[in-house]
Write an enzyme that holds these catalytic residues in place. Structure first.
Site, PDB file in Angstrom:
ATOM      1  N   LYS A  49      34.921 -52.737  53.806  1.00  0.00           N
ATOM      2  CA  LYS A  49      36.176 -51.445  53.701  1.00  0.00           C
ATOM      3  C   LYS A  49      37.103 -52.067  54.810  1.00  0.00           C
ATOM      4  O   LYS A  49      36.549 -52.635  55.722  1.00  0.00           O
ATOM      5  CB  LYS A  49      35.389 -50.291  53.907  1.00  0.00           C
ATOM      6  CG  LYS A  49      34.884 -49.593  52.094  1.00  0.00           C
ATOM      7  CD  LYS A  49      34.720 -48.546  53.030  1.00  0.00           C
ATOM      8  CE  LYS A  49      34.402 -47.777  51.919  1.00  0.00           C
ATOM      9  NZ  LYS A  49      34.892 -47.376  50.312  1.00  0.00           N
ATOM     10  N   ARG A  79      29.071 -46.226  41.434  1.00  0.00           N
ATOM     11  CA  ARG A  79      28.389 -46.023  40.193  1.00  0.00           C
ATOM     12  C   ARG A  79      26.835 -46.381  39.994  1.00  0.00           C
ATOM     13  O   ARG A  79      26.203 -46.035  38.576  1.00  0.00           O
ATOM     14  CB  ARG A  79      29.539 -46.241  38.932  1.00  0.00           C
ATOM     15  CG  ARG A  79      29.469 -47.429  39.718  1.00  0.00           C
ATOM     16  CD  ARG A  79      31.347 -48.324  39.332  1.00  0.00           C
ATOM     17  NE  ARG A  79      31.997 -48.243  40.271  1.00  0.00           N
ATOM     18  CZ  ARG A  79      33.334 -47.930  40.222  1.00  0.00           C
ATOM     19  NH1 ARG A  79      33.799 -48.758  38.394  1.00  0.00           N
ATOM     20  NH2 ARG A  79      33.990 -47.790  40.279  1.00  0.00           N
TER      21      ARG A  79
END
Length: 491
Positions: A267, A341
């Protein structure tokens, strides 16, 4: 802070009363105004205070009133006053005077039912949340001075009885907020699991699975996310058996990425410190289980938390890797920052495989795309069950936790089909990112009725306009799911 239910004001320092729209005094307000020779009405008329919701006006030392000050608190239109308005009224009163130097606040609820008086007390509890444990020095004026809040009601006994289960829910919300607020060097997967283990003191059963146990179960999807961290991944399993023996449970699954760097798909540095709250879904499920156990809910419920840390390392998962999930499905990992996920894939499969629940609801700070879709007021709900969707839609307005049902069209399934594995962990570009994430999760539900709640938009609050939710960790989901259980699934 102590909360008391009382039948008389008894020399209040601050005495809060309700004012409806157009400066209409309610409850004890009219009597106080008469005793003060109209001083309250005059104070309102001299300024812009008109009784709008969550606005306040202090009237210091009005003659004829046995209080150091009367706090006028706006509650809006009388016909719209409900349980949430009762919470907001009391929370606004507390917020207005908490730093005043006064130690006792009395809140008038004599015109309300005992149940709404209890909701007022509940609002104060929620508003009083602070996470300041790491401040080693604080000036006295920076610390709330209010030590006692007295709820003035005509039936203190009934109000206190109604407050008891609400107090258990407040404890649970605080538990959830504390988890989300902790820095990641303190709250890593094993420490998160240890704190969840403490729910056994409320009567819950808690199991903690480490990496060896998960490897035996074939949880390659979850374990792949945490393999770059020195902190061992955990799976926390919480059971509350308050319903009939042997009755099929309801299940809740939480994403618990205790810190998310993005892994090799790193990130940007700007704002990365906020990724300590990427375990907000797991914190919400832990808080829900705390609430159910705390108020002795008549239901069998399971909470499963996938707890990992997503770090870049020589051993970290790479973009392009293929992992095998517990379900046997293979997953191509195109982006290591689409890691939540992957955690939920194994946690969901484990939950349905072991517990055979009536339904599963997962919560996760899953996608930034949901913020683009819904802003910061609504969580996104994706579900294959109209029953769950309708239950969430009915529960949300009762507790002030908003959500909106989103589509999961089968036409978008092709976006997560992989050329070299059964599925890939991201769609084709940015389009429909929250939808393709939900479709990915649905592949690991094995046909069980299921809902996914994306709380990336609601788990952390800045510049809060809700007096019961201070800035920071919101604890979103605890009240929503507790209300859902109470409305539809308790015996």
């Amino acid at each position: 802070m102590q909360i008391q239910f009382v039948a008389s004001a008894e020399q209040s320092q601050y005495l809060a009363v309700m004012v409806q729209e157009e400066r209409q005094l309610a409850g004890l307000g009219s009597k106080l105004d008469a005793a003060a020779s109209g001083a309250l009405t005059k104070a309102m008329g001299s300024g812009r205070f008109k009784g709008a919701s969550n606005t306040t006006l202090s009237v210091l030392a009005p003659a004829g009133v046995d209080a150091d000050a009367v706090l006028l608190v706006g509650t809006g239109a009388a016909e719209k006053f409900d349980d949430l308005a009762a919470e907001a009224y009391a929370a606004s009163a507390y917020a207005a005077v908490k730093m005043s130097g006064a130690e006792i606040l009395t809140i008038d609820t004599t015109s309300l039912s005992p149940e709404q008086a209890a909701r007022a007390a509940f609002g104060v509890r929620l508003a009083s949340y602070r996470f300041d444990k790491y401040h080693t020095k604080q000036k006295p004026e920076k610390v709330p001075s209010i030590k006692t809040v007295r709820i003035l009601t005509e039936n203190p006994v009934a109000a206190e009885a109604a407050f008891e289960p609400l107090s258990a829910v407040a404890d649970a919300v605080f538990f959830s907020r504390d988890l989300v607020s902790e820095p990641a060097n303190i709250l890593y997967p094993a420490e998160f699991a240890r704190r969840v283990k403490e729910l056994e003191s409320l009567g819950a059963k808690v199991e903690i699975l480490g990496e060896a146990e998960m490897e035996k179960l074939g949880m390659g999807s979850l374990l792949g996310v945490g393999q770059g961290s020195r902190r061992e991944s955990q799976l926390a399993v919480i059971q509350w058996n308050g319903g009939k023996a042997g009755e099929q449970p309801i299940a809740f699954v939480g994403k618990g990425v205790c810190f998310d760097t993005g892994g090799i798909s790193l990130k940007p540095a700007d704002g990365m410190e906020e990724m300590k709250w990427d375990m907000g879904g797991a914190a919400a499920v832990a808080g829900l289980m705390h609430a159910l156990a705390g108020r002795k809910a008549k239901v069998n419920a399971v909470g499963v938390l996938g707890l990992v840390e997503n770090m870049p390392d020589g051993n970290a998962q790479r973009p392009g890797d293929v992992v095998t999930s517990m379900s046997g499905q293979t997953i191509e990992v195109l982006n290591t920052d689409a890691e939540g996920r992957l955690v939920l894939a194994d946690a969901l499969w484990y939950t349905q495989d072991r517990f055979k629940p009536k339904f599963m609801i997962d919560l996760a700070t899953l996608t930034g795309a949901i913020i683009i879709s819904l802003g910061n007021e609504y969580a996104g709900v994706f579900t294959n069950s109209d029953e769950i969707a309708e239950g969430l839609a009915a529960a949300g307005p009762k507790v002030g936790e908003k959500s909106w049902r989103m589509p999961i069209p089968p036409e978008y399934e092709r976006h997560i089909d992989s050329p070299i594995a059964d599925v890939k962990n991201m769609g084709n570009g940015r389009a429909g990112g929250s939808i393709t994430a939900a479709l990915f999760l649905q592949r690991f539900t094995n046909g069980v009725p299921w809902a996914h709640i994306d709380i990336a938009s609601t788990a952390w609050v800045k510049d809060s306009k809700n007096p019961t939710v201070p800035d920071g960790a919101a604890g979103y989901g605890v009240r929503l799911l507790d209300q859902l259980v109470a409305d539809k699934y308790e015996a």
